[in-house]
Motif scaffolding. Structure first.
Motif, PDB file in Angstrom:
ATOM      1  N   TYR A  31       0.724   5.017  -1.788  1.00 42.87           N
ATOM      2  CA  TYR A  31       0.669   5.126  -3.243  1.00 42.87           C
ATOM      3  C   TYR A  31      -0.493   6.002  -3.698  1.00 42.87           C
TER       4      TYR A  31
ATOM      5  N   GLU B 283      -1.882   5.388  -9.620  1.00 40.32           N
ATOM      6  CA  GLU B 283      -3.117   5.458 -10.419  1.00 40.32           C
ATOM      7  C   GLU B 283      -4.075   4.350 -10.012  1.00 40.32           C
ATOM      8  N   ALA B 284      -3.560   3.160  -9.770  1.00 41.79           N
ATOM      9  CA  ALA B 284      -4.409   2.033  -9.359  1.00 41.79           C
ATOM     10  C   ALA B 284      -5.057   2.317  -7.995  1.00 41.79           C
ATOM     11  N   GLN B 285      -4.300   2.901  -7.073  1.00 44.01           N
ATOM     12  CA  GLN B 285      -4.846   3.228  -5.762  1.00 44.01           C
ATOM     13  C   GLN B 285      -5.909   4.309  -5.870  1.00 44.01           C
TER      14      GLN B 285
ATOM     15  N   ALA C  16       2.159   3.840 -11.768  1.00 40.01           N
ATOM     16  CA  ALA C  16       1.098   2.856 -12.006  1.00 40.01           C
ATOM     17  C   ALA C  16       0.401   2.482 -10.704  1.00 40.01           C
ATOM     18  N   ARG C  17       1.167   2.276  -9.635  1.00 38.22           N
ATOM     19  CA  ARG C  17       0.559   1.938  -8.349  1.00 38.22           C
ATOM     20  C   ARG C  17      -0.300   3.080  -7.827  1.00 38.22           C
TER      21      ARG C  17
ATOM     22  N   ALA D  93      -7.819   4.930  -8.477  1.00 39.72           N
ATOM     23  CA  ALA D  93      -8.982   4.362  -9.147  1.00 39.72           C
ATOM     24  C   ALA D  93      -9.830   3.562  -8.183  1.00 39.72           C
ATOM     25  N   GLY D  94      -9.195   2.994  -7.153  1.00 39.20           N
ATOM     26  CA  GLY D  94      -9.910   2.190  -6.169  1.00 39.20           C
ATOM     27  C   GLY D  94     -10.667   3.014  -5.135  1.00 39.20           C
TER      28      GLY D  94
ATOM     29  N   HIS E 220       6.709   2.260 -12.061  1.00 34.71           N
ATOM     30  CA  HIS E 220       6.013   1.385 -11.113  1.00 34.71           C
ATOM     31  C   HIS E 220       5.194   2.189 -10.105  1.00 34.71           C
TER      32      HIS E 220
ATOM     33  N   GLU F 155       0.791  -1.225   0.000  1.00 36.69           N
ATOM     34  CA  GLU F 155       0.000   0.000   0.000  1.00 36.69           C
ATOM     35  C   GLU F 155       0.826   1.280   0.000  1.00 36.69           C
TER      36      GLU F 155
END
Length: 170
Positions: A109, A164-166, A161-162, A168-169, A158, A91
């Motif tokens: 992140y 952006e993924a966090q 990307a992490r 989006a969640g 990396h 995280e």
């Protein structure tokens, strides 16, 4: 003696490149030479008779004081570089540094706004870079100096990307 607050259990710290010590020693050497040239100038002028009224204790004291201080800083450099580390967790990213005043910084992140890679002329010569993390909090100055250039590029991609993924969640 590590503390749980500064060194969480089961964290595998990644270290910066050994080349970073050489870079820091080169920078230290340049700084030392310039400082001693400037602080030693009154002593040279006094000894050559150009500035005889300059106090002898100050003419000798300034270069000696700065030489001792800079020598102490130079002796600490290897330990300071060994103290720098980072760890990627699920995280967040952990950053650590410091010998006397140790600091461990946790950057989630999802809080990262952007990741910046900077390379100065000396860093470029050694194949190193500095990764900087920017968050919404103005007081967060997170960065990792002394990374190999390829590791800096990998981390930038990396971490972006992490992040952006966090986000989006949420």
């Amino acid at each position: 003696m590590p503390s749980e607050a500064l060194d969480p259990a089961a964290v595998q710290w990644q270290r910066v490149s050994p080349k970073y010590l050489r870079l820091r020693l080169l920078s230290w050497g340049i700084e030392t030479a310039i400082t001693l040239l400037i602080t030693g100038l009154p002593l040279v002028l006094r000894l050559t008779g150009i500035w005889p009224g300059y106090p002898a204790w100050l003419a000798w004291g300034l270069p000696v004081f700065f030489a001792v201080t800079l020598l102490w800083r130079g002796l600490l450099l290897p330990r300071q570089v060994r103290a720098i580390g980072y760890a990627e967790r699920n995280e967040d990213l952990l950053l650590r540094r410091g010998i006397f005043f140790q600091r461990t910084l946790v950057v989630p992140y999802g809080r990262m706004q952007y990741v910046d890679v900077a390379v100065g002329p000396l860093e470029r010569a050694f194949g190193l870079c500095t990764l900087k993390l920017h968050t919404a909090a103005p007081g967060t100055n997170a960065g990792i100096a002394g990374l190999p250039s390829d590791e800096g590029a990998r981390l930038r991609e990396h971490l972006s990307a992490r992040g952006e993924a966090q986000l989006a969640g949420l």
